[in-house]
Design a protein around this motif. Structure first.
Motif, PDB file in Angstrom:
ATOM      1  N   GLU A   1      45.357   4.760  37.929  1.00 13.22           N
ATOM      2  CA  GLU A   1      45.187   4.374  36.582  1.00 13.22           C
ATOM      3  C   GLU A   1      45.988   3.338  36.222  1.00 13.22           C
ATOM      4  OE1 GLU A   1      45.593   8.113  34.418  1.00 13.22           O
ATOM      5  OE2 GLU A   1      43.586   8.706  34.915  1.00 13.22           O
TER       6      GLU A   1
ATOM      7  N   SER B   1      35.689   2.740  32.180  1.00 13.73           N
ATOM      8  CA  SER B   1      34.972   3.893  32.527  1.00 13.73           C
ATOM      9  C   SER B   1      35.862   4.521  33.659  1.00 13.73           C
ATOM     10  CB  SER B   1      33.642   3.306  32.917  1.00 13.73           C
ATOM     11  OG  SER B   1      33.002   4.596  33.593  1.00 13.73           O
TER      12      SER B   1
ATOM     13  N   GLY C   1      38.638   6.346  31.482  1.00 12.50           N
ATOM     14  CA  GLY C   1      38.284   7.440  30.617  1.00 12.50           C
ATOM     15  C   GLY C   1      38.483   7.354  29.273  1.00 12.50           C
ATOM     16  N   PRO C   2      37.713   8.183  28.581  1.00 11.92           N
ATOM     17  CA  PRO C   2      37.784   8.116  26.990  1.00 11.92           C
ATOM     18  C   PRO C   2      39.151   9.014  26.706  1.00 11.92           C
ATOM     19  CG  PRO C   2      36.428   9.860  27.684  1.00 11.92           C
ATOM     20  CD  PRO C   2      36.536   8.965  28.884  1.00 11.92           C
ATOM     21  N   GLU C   3      39.713   9.678  27.586  1.00 10.66           N
ATOM     22  CA  GLU C   3      40.954   9.996  26.869  1.00 10.66           C
ATOM     23  C   GLU C   3      42.262   9.280  26.711  1.00 10.66           C
ATOM     24  OE1 GLU C   3      39.544  11.143  30.002  1.00 10.66           O
ATOM     25  OE2 GLU C   3      38.330  12.581  29.280  1.00 10.66           O
TER      26      GLU C   3
ATOM     27  N   TRP D   1      36.735   2.779  24.697  1.00 11.63           N
ATOM     28  CA  TRP D   1      35.649   3.539  25.266  1.00 11.63           C
ATOM     29  C   TRP D   1      34.398   3.428  24.240  1.00 11.63           C
ATOM     30  CZ3 TRP D   1      34.401   6.338  29.733  1.00 11.63           C
ATOM     31  CH2 TRP D   1      33.073   7.066  29.628  1.00 11.63           C
TER      32      TRP D   1
ATOM     33  N   GLU E   1      26.875  11.323  28.902  1.00  6.08           N
ATOM     34  CA  GLU E   1      26.171  11.364  30.078  1.00  6.08           C
ATOM     35  C   GLU E   1      24.746  11.430  30.077  1.00  6.08           C
ATOM     36  OE1 GLU E   1      27.153  13.309  34.454  1.00  6.08           O
ATOM     37  OE2 GLU E   1      28.598  12.522  33.164  1.00  6.08           O
TER      38      GLU E   1
ATOM     39  N   HIS F   1      27.909   3.884  37.114  1.00  7.08           N
ATOM     40  CA  HIS F   1      29.046   4.296  36.296  1.00  7.08           C
ATOM     41  C   HIS F   1      29.113   5.833  36.070  1.00  7.08           C
ATOM     42  CE1 HIS F   1      30.710   4.070  31.849  1.00  7.08           C
ATOM     43  NE2 HIS F   1      29.926   5.275  31.790  1.00  7.08           N
TER      44      HIS F   1
ATOM     45  N   ASN G   1      32.291   8.238  36.763  1.00  5.97           N
ATOM     46  CA  ASN G   1      32.556   9.430  35.938  1.00  5.97           C
ATOM     47  C   ASN G   1      32.780  10.906  36.457  1.00  5.97           C
ATOM     48  OD1 ASN G   1      32.744   7.405  33.752  1.00  5.97           O
ATOM     49  ND2 ASN G   1      31.069   8.215  32.940  1.00  5.97           N
TER      50      ASN G   1
ATOM     51  N   THR H   1      35.913  10.725  39.065  1.00  5.58           N
ATOM     52  CA  THR H   1      36.934  10.674  38.068  1.00  5.58           C
ATOM     53  C   THR H   1      37.264  12.226  37.515  1.00  5.58           C
ATOM     54  OG1 THR H   1      36.778   8.593  37.409  1.00  5.58           O
ATOM     55  CG2 THR H   1      38.185   9.678  36.422  1.00  5.58           C
ATOM     56  N   ARG H   2      36.170  12.651  37.052  1.00  3.22           N
ATOM     57  CA  ARG H   2      36.308  14.075  36.730  1.00  3.22           C
ATOM     58  C   ARG H   2      36.685  15.134  37.686  1.00  3.22           C
ATOM     59  NH1 ARG H   2      31.250  14.784  35.379  1.00  3.22           N
ATOM     60  NH2 ARG H   2      31.170  13.385  33.768  1.00  3.22           N
TER      61      ARG H   2
ATOM     62  N   ARG I   1      40.230  14.955  38.402  1.00  5.92           N
ATOM     63  CA  ARG I   1      41.111  15.634  37.323  1.00  5.92           C
ATOM     64  C   ARG I   1      41.098  17.145  37.328  1.00  5.92           C
ATOM     65  NH1 ARG I   1      39.434  10.863  33.078  1.00  5.92           N
ATOM     66  NH2 ARG I   1      41.204   9.551  33.678  1.00  5.92           N
TER      67      ARG I   1
END
Length: 152
Positions: A56, A90, A93-95, A101, A109, A132, A136, A139-140, A143
């Motif tokens: 990141e 992307s 991430g949106p967090e 984002w 999605e 994309h 995602n 990445t998810r 996490r």
């Protein structure tokens, strides 16, 4: 009590002490293995978390450089910069980048999947959106693994 009886009692005592010591050694060994597994799991979780943070950080550094350029007069380079910025946003991430984002990605999605399935859209864009979605997902997954390791 004669010497033979005393010898037998001493030998029996030594056997009992040896058996007790063996049982204690087995218990200590079991606890040691359990602790070693816990330490190894913590090390893996910490390494995964560290790798995620380093990724990141690198992505954010590239995004910052991209956004600080302020665009370009050549439309091809400008499109490349926008594509790179979208991919980096992307990936992070949106967090961590909610405003970026919302401006660059801003699609759920299910909306992205509908775009991939839309035969009227250009093929290269549909492939990009599919990549994309995969980004995602990865990445998810990373996490979730980090979070699961923190709970364990």
């Amino acid at each position: 009590m004669n010497t033979n009886e005393i010898t037998l009692w001493v030998q029996a005592g030594a056997v009992v002490v040896a058996v007790g010591a063996s049982i204690v050694a087995l218990v200590v060994s079991t606890l040691d293995r359990r602790n070693a597994r816990w330490i190894a799991a913590e090390d893996r979780r910490a390494a995964l978390g560290h790798a995620q943070l380093m990724f990141e950080q690198e992505a954010l550094l590239r995004l910052l450089q991209n956004l600080r350029r302020g665009g370009h007069t050549d439309s091809v380079i400008s499109k490349d910069m926008g594509a790179e910025a979208g991919a980096l946003i992307s990936a992070v991430g949106p967090e961590k980048l909610p405003r970026n984002w919302a401006k660059q990605v801003a699609q759920t999605e299910s909306e992205l999947l509908a775009y991939v399935d839309d035969e009227e859209q250009p093929d290269w864009q549909r492939r990009a959106v599919e990549a994309h979605i995969a980004l995602n997902d990865v990445t998810r997954d990373i996490r979730e693994r980090i979070a699961a390791g923190a709970k364990a």
